[in-house]
Design an enzyme around this catalytic site. Sequence first.
Site, PDB file in Angstrom:
ATOM      1  N   CYS A 166       0.844  -1.199   0.000  1.00 36.82           N
ATOM      2  CA  CYS A 166       0.000   0.000   0.000  1.00 36.82           C
ATOM      3  C   CYS A 166       0.877   1.245   0.000  1.00 36.82           C
ATOM      4  O   CYS A 166       1.441   1.615   1.035  1.00 36.82           O
ATOM      5  CB  CYS A 166      -0.906   0.003   1.235  1.00 36.82           C
ATOM      6  N   SER A 209      22.001   4.126 -16.621  1.00 37.05           N
ATOM      7  CA  SER A 209      21.146   4.778 -17.620  1.00 37.05           C
ATOM      8  C   SER A 209      19.681   4.461 -17.378  1.00 37.05           C
ATOM      9  O   SER A 209      18.878   4.468 -18.312  1.00 37.05           O
ATOM     10  CB  SER A 209      21.549   4.343 -19.035  1.00 37.05           C
ATOM     11  N   GLY A 247     -13.778  -7.071 -36.749  1.00 40.16           N
ATOM     12  CA  GLY A 247     -14.963  -7.086 -35.895  1.00 40.16           C
ATOM     13  C   GLY A 247     -14.896  -8.152 -34.818  1.00 40.16           C
ATOM     14  O   GLY A 247     -15.349  -7.946 -33.687  1.00 40.16           O
ATOM     15  N   GLU A 305       2.814   1.056 -11.030  1.00 38.24           N
ATOM     16  CA  GLU A 305       4.237   0.996 -10.647  1.00 38.24           C
ATOM     17  C   GLU A 305       5.087   1.991 -11.436  1.00 38.24           C
ATOM     18  O   GLU A 305       6.202   1.700 -11.854  1.00 38.24           O
ATOM     19  CB  GLU A 305       4.770  -0.420 -10.782  1.00 38.24           C
ATOM     20  N   GLY A 306       4.540   3.169 -11.629  1.00 37.97           N
ATOM     21  CA  GLY A 306       5.236   4.224 -12.356  1.00 37.97           C
ATOM     22  C   GLY A 306       4.727   4.342 -13.770  1.00 37.97           C
ATOM     23  O   GLY A 306       4.937   3.456 -14.592  1.00 37.97           O
ATOM     24  N   THR A 307       4.017   5.436 -14.068  1.00 32.62           N
ATOM     25  CA  THR A 307       3.480   5.648 -15.411  1.00 32.62           C
ATOM     26  C   THR A 307       4.611   5.764 -16.430  1.00 32.62           C
ATOM     27  O   THR A 307       5.778   5.979 -16.081  1.00 32.62           O
ATOM     28  CB  THR A 307       2.637   6.935 -15.466  1.00 32.62           C
ATOM     29  N   SER A 308       4.253   5.677 -17.703  1.00 34.83           N
ATOM     30  CA  SER A 308       5.267   5.849 -18.751  1.00 34.83           C
ATOM     31  C   SER A 308       5.912   7.226 -18.656  1.00 34.83           C
ATOM     32  O   SER A 308       7.117   7.384 -18.914  1.00 34.83           O
ATOM     33  CB  SER A 308       4.639   5.659 -20.133  1.00 34.83           C
TER      34      SER A 308
END
Length: 408
Positions: A128, A338, A365, A388-391
Amino acid sequence: MAEFTMELNDEQREVRDWIHGFAADVMRPAAAEWDEREETPWPVIQEAAKIGLYSLDFYAQQFFDPTGLGIPMAMEELFWGDAGIALSIVGTGLAAVGVLANGTEEQIGTWVPQMYGDADDVKVAAFCSSEPDAGSDVASMRTRAVYDEAKDEWVLNGTKTWATNGGIANVHVVVAVVDPELGSKGHASFIVPPNTPGLSQGQKFKKHGIRASHTAEVVLENVRVPGHCLLGGKEKLDDRLARAREKAKAGGERVKNAAMATFEASRPAVGAMAVGTARAAYEEALEYARTREQFGRPIIDNQGVAFQLADMRTQIDAARLLVWRASWMAVTGKPFLSAEGSMSKLFASEVAKKVTAQAVQILGGNGFTREYPVERMHRDAAIYTIFEGTSEIQRLVIARTLSGMPIR
C-alpha cells in the site's frame, strides 16, 4: 558473476514449460469467467498453491536465480496465460519485495511466509503506497506514522488507494510519512499484521482491465502496530533520517525512500508481464491471420497484415531483451547508470498497448468482441503504462539519470 546470455539452461526451460502448461491448462480456460465476475479467482490461486507455483519457495528460487532470468521468465509465462488471474497470483510478490528490499532477516523470515499461507489455507498480501492525492507524486503522501515511545508502537492514520489485494490481504505493507519535513525521504514501510484493529477496506474499484485482480482502497484509522513492524528497525530509520536531514541542509545527494526501493526492484518484472500479454495477443493474431480467408486467400497473404505481424514480433523480442538485460544487471549488482530498469518497463509496457491494439485490428470485428481473447488482452494491457510508475514517470527517471538534471 553470471555472464549475460539469451539462452535458458535446461533447468530454466523445464520451469518455463511447467509454468506454461499451468497457464495454458488452468488459467486460460478460466480467464473469461473471472474477468466477467471481477472477483479474486481463489480456486485458481489454490491450484497454483497445490503444485507449488504460488509459494514462497518457488518465488525465492526464481528471485535468487544467478542469471536474473527466473522472475522475468515466470512473469512472461503467467501473463501469457491471463493478466488478471496472473496478477492475483503474483500480486503478493510486490508486498514480499517490499519486505525483502527494506526488512531485516528476522522480518523477512517472519512475515513473508505469512503472505502466502499454504495449499490448504491460501493467503495473499498487499503493498500500500499510492494515495488519492499522491500517486506518482510520492512526496505528497499524507498517511502518517507516529511513534508511541511509551508503548513501543507506531500509530498509522490515512487512506491508501489502488492497492492490489487491499483489504482482503492477510498481511499489508504500508508506506507512511514519519517526518513530513523531509518529503519523500521521510517515508518508512510498516507491516500491518493480520486482523489488526483500525484497518479496513474502502472502495473496491471496477476496472477497465485486469478485472480478476482485486484492487481497493485501504483505510487506516489509529492502526497500532508493534515497534518491530517497522521494516528495517528504528535504529536504521533514525540513522537514515539523520543523514537525509544533513544532506537536505547541505543540498547533497538524494536518499531513496522505501516505496521507490520497492518499485525500482520490480520494474523489470512488470516489463516481463507486459511482454507476456503482448506475446499472447501476437500469437492469437498470427493464428487468426493464417486461417481467416478474405477474397479467396488467408489475410496473412496481404502485405498490410503481414508487415504488422512482423513489427509486432520484432517489438516483443526487443522488449524481452531490455527486460532480460535489466534483470541480469540487477542480480549481478550492476548499477542502472542509464535507468535500464525504467527503460525496460517503459518500452515493454508501450509495446503491450500497441501490439494488443494491432491484434484487435487484425481480427477486425471479431477482435472487438469478447468471443475472442484479444479484446480482453487489449483492456488488460492498458495497466502496464500506469501502475508501478506511469510511462511519463519512467521517461522522467530516464531523462534525469542521463542528464543529471532535476527535470520537471
